[in-house]
Design a protein around this motif. Sequence first.
Motif, PDB file in Angstrom:
ATOM      1  N   THR A 297      47.317  57.614 -17.970  1.00 30.85           N
ATOM      2  CA  THR A 297      47.253  57.073 -16.669  1.00 30.85           C
ATOM      3  C   THR A 297      46.176  56.044 -16.630  1.00 30.85           C
ATOM      4  O   THR A 297      45.238  56.255 -17.264  1.00 30.85           O
TER       5      THR A 297
ATOM      6  N   ALA B 164      46.644  57.110  -9.111  1.00 24.03           N
ATOM      7  CA  ALA B 164      47.061  58.001  -8.315  1.00 24.03           C
ATOM      8  C   ALA B 164      47.058  57.452  -6.738  1.00 24.03           C
ATOM      9  O   ALA B 164      48.072  58.045  -6.204  1.00 24.03           O
TER      10      ALA B 164
ATOM     11  N   LYS C 187      52.397  62.107 -13.026  1.00 25.64           N
ATOM     12  CA  LYS C 187      51.510  61.817 -13.945  1.00 25.64           C
ATOM     13  C   LYS C 187      51.796  62.486 -15.320  1.00 25.64           C
ATOM     14  O   LYS C 187      51.564  61.882 -16.249  1.00 25.64           O
TER      15      LYS C 187
END
Length: 192
Positions: free
Chosen positions: A160, A165, A150
Motif C-alpha cells: 500500500t 488509507a 488493504k
Amino acid sequence: MFGRKKTLNDELSPQAPPAEERPGAKNRPTPKRRDQEAANRRPLIVADRKAARTQDKEARRRSMAQQRQAMLVGDERYLPARDKGPRRRFIRDAVDARWNLGEFMLPVMLLVLLLSFVKATWALLVVFLLVYGLILVAVIDAALMWRRTKKALVRKFGETGRGDAWYAVMRAFQMRRTRMPKPQVARGEHPA
C-alpha cells in the motif's frame, strides 16, 4: 596585403553547387551560438503585465476545465496527482462498490440539527444518541472497509502507498453523488 587579389575571373566563377541532401543529416549549417541564445532569450519580467496575466488566467482556466472533465469521466491522463494511478483507481472502485455508513452522516446531521431546535428532553437524548452513535459506527465501518481494501491492495499490488488509507476513508465519508472523480462502478461491482 598578404592575400591574393581577386580577379575578375574569380568573381565570375560559378559558386559551388549546393550539397545534396543526405538522409539522417540535418542538411543545414549549424547556427551561431549567439544567434541561438538571442532566439531563446525572454525577459524575466514581461513588458505587458496585463496581457501576461490574462494569458495565464486563460491557460489555468483551460487546464482546470480539462481536469474537471477528466474527473467526470475518469480519464486518468488529466486527473490531479492525488487521484492518478492504478492503486488509487482500485481504492476508488473498492469504496464505490459498497454501501458506507459515512456517506449517510450529512443527511443524519441535518436531521439532528432540526431536532436540536425542539426544546424537549427526549429530543436532546435522541440527538445525542444519533450523533455519537452514528460517528462511532461510521468510524468502525470505515476501519473494517480499509482492512478489506488493504488486503486486496497488497494481494494485487504487493504493497500500500502512503496516504492510501486516508484517501479511502475520506472517499467513504462523502456522499456518492458528490464524489470526485465520479464513481465508475455500480454498487456490488467489486474490483478484481
